[in-house]
Design a protein around this motif. Structure first.
Motif, PDB file in Angstrom:
ATOM      1  N   ASP A 137       0.505  -1.516  -0.191  1.00 47.38           N
ATOM      2  CA  ASP A 137       0.017  -0.200   0.021  1.00 47.38           C
ATOM      3  C   ASP A 137       1.389   1.307  -0.281  1.00 47.38           C
ATOM      4  N   TYR A 138       0.411   1.926  -0.216  1.00 46.23           N
ATOM      5  CA  TYR A 138       0.927   3.861  -0.408  1.00 46.23           C
ATOM      6  C   TYR A 138       1.253   4.159   1.212  1.00 46.23           C
ATOM      7  N   SER A 139       2.144   4.223   1.462  1.00 41.34           N
ATOM      8  CA  SER A 139       2.583   5.018   2.509  1.00 41.34           C
ATOM      9  C   SER A 139       2.937   6.754   2.791  1.00 41.34           C
ATOM     10  N   GLU A 140       1.564   6.782   3.367  1.00 38.15           N
ATOM     11  CA  GLU A 140       1.600   8.418   3.896  1.00 38.15           C
ATOM     12  C   GLU A 140       2.590   9.400   4.325  1.00 38.15           C
ATOM     13  N   GLU A 141       3.453   8.414   5.827  1.00 37.93           N
ATOM     14  CA  GLU A 141       3.916   8.821   6.360  1.00 37.93           C
ATOM     15  C   GLU A 141       5.483   8.818   5.611  1.00 37.93           C
ATOM     16  N   ARG A 142       6.120   7.866   4.605  1.00 39.26           N
ATOM     17  CA  ARG A 142       7.572   8.167   3.695  1.00 39.26           C
ATOM     18  C   ARG A 142       6.914   8.853   2.176  1.00 39.26           C
ATOM     19  N   ASP A 143       5.240   8.820   1.652  1.00 39.51           N
ATOM     20  CA  ASP A 143       5.190   9.157   0.287  1.00 39.51           C
ATOM     21  C   ASP A 143       5.987   8.679  -0.768  1.00 39.51           C
ATOM     22  N   VAL A 144       5.254   7.049  -0.582  1.00 38.87           N
ATOM     23  CA  VAL A 144       5.952   6.237  -1.099  1.00 38.87           C
ATOM     24  C   VAL A 144       5.360   4.842  -1.715  1.00 38.87           C
ATOM     25  N   ARG A 145       4.325   4.883  -2.570  1.00 42.71           N
ATOM     26  CA  ARG A 145       4.449   4.131  -4.159  1.00 42.71           C
ATOM     27  C   ARG A 145       5.191   2.367  -4.255  1.00 42.71           C
ATOM     28  N   PHE A 146       5.441   1.523  -4.312  1.00 37.92           N
ATOM     29  CA  PHE A 146       6.214   0.318  -4.569  1.00 37.92           C
ATOM     30  C   PHE A 146       5.367  -0.013  -5.860  1.00 37.92           C
ATOM     31  N   PHE A 147       5.999  -0.342  -6.926  1.00 36.74           N
ATOM     32  CA  PHE A 147       5.662  -1.325  -7.868  1.00 36.74           C
ATOM     33  C   PHE A 147       6.641  -2.420  -7.892  1.00 36.74           C
ATOM     34  N   HIS A 148       5.788  -3.371  -8.282  1.00 35.29           N
ATOM     35  CA  HIS A 148       6.188  -4.881  -8.715  1.00 35.29           C
ATOM     36  C   HIS A 148       6.194  -5.107 -10.781  1.00 35.29           C
ATOM     37  N   ASP A 149       6.139  -4.192 -11.328  1.00 39.44           N
ATOM     38  CA  ASP A 149       6.370  -3.689 -12.701  1.00 39.44           C
ATOM     39  C   ASP A 149       7.624  -3.889 -13.294  1.00 39.44           C
ATOM     40  N   LYS A 150       8.066  -4.375 -14.123  1.00 42.42           N
ATOM     41  CA  LYS A 150       9.438  -4.257 -14.951  1.00 42.42           C
ATOM     42  C   LYS A 150       9.200  -2.628 -15.855  1.00 42.42           C
ATOM     43  N   PRO A 151      10.700  -1.669 -15.952  1.00 46.80           N
ATOM     44  CA  PRO A 151      10.832  -0.669 -15.901  1.00 46.80           C
ATOM     45  C   PRO A 151      10.853  -1.113 -17.752  1.00 46.80           C
ATOM     46  N   ASP A 152      10.478   0.249 -18.130  1.00 43.13           N
ATOM     47  CA  ASP A 152      10.565   0.398 -19.959  1.00 43.13           C
ATOM     48  C   ASP A 152      11.259   0.505 -20.285  1.00 43.13           C
TER      49      ASP A 152
END
Length: 149
Positions: free
Chosen positions: A97-112
């Protein structure tokens, strides 16, 4: 996403009210000799100095991230440094989930794509830019300026 060299920074002042302040701070200070750590450099501006060994692409993309409330200005001091990138609209596999405290959202997607910046170059990464960094085969020193939206 923007990639450019520090001498061209003024071209981007109009994109956000704090870009001028951020780049003027960089121009007026000896950024190469700043100690590792975090510095408040103005209202809505936080500068972070990072020093560390680069990692592989595979290791780096474990931290494939974006931010909702900040724009990153990442500047290479000792490099080169490679980044992974993909537009947020194409990321469909969240990693927690999005971390409000750290302002970060992570993804498993592969980069373009991957791109590289060298010393005295920068990239500006907006909330729609999912990215990971610190890809290199040696020591890196960089500055990340968090610009509050």
């Amino acid at each position: 996403m923007i990639i450019d060299s520090l001498p061209n920074a003024a071209k981007y002042y109009g994109l956000h009210p704090n870009f001028k302040k951020a780049f003027e701070y960089v121009a007026q200070n000896d950024i190469a000799n700043l100690e590792e750590g975090a510095y408040e450099i103005g209202e809505g501006l936080k500068l972070i100095v990072i020093v560390g060994e680069g990692s592989t692409r595979e290791e780096s993309i474990k931290g494939f991230e974006c931010h909702d409330k900040n724009i990153d200005i990442q500047i290479s001091i000792i490099g080169p440094e490679t980044f992974a990138w993909k537009p947020r609209e194409k990321c469909i596999n969240p990693n927690g989930d999005y971390s409000e405290e750290r302002d970060v959202r992570f993804f498993h997607d592969k980069p373009d794509m991957f791109f590289e910046i060298k010393e005295k170059q920068f990239t500006i990464l907006f909330p729609e830019d999912v990215h990971s960094a610190m890809i290199a085969s040696g020591l890196l020193k960089k500055i990340v300026i968090k610009v509050k939206i």
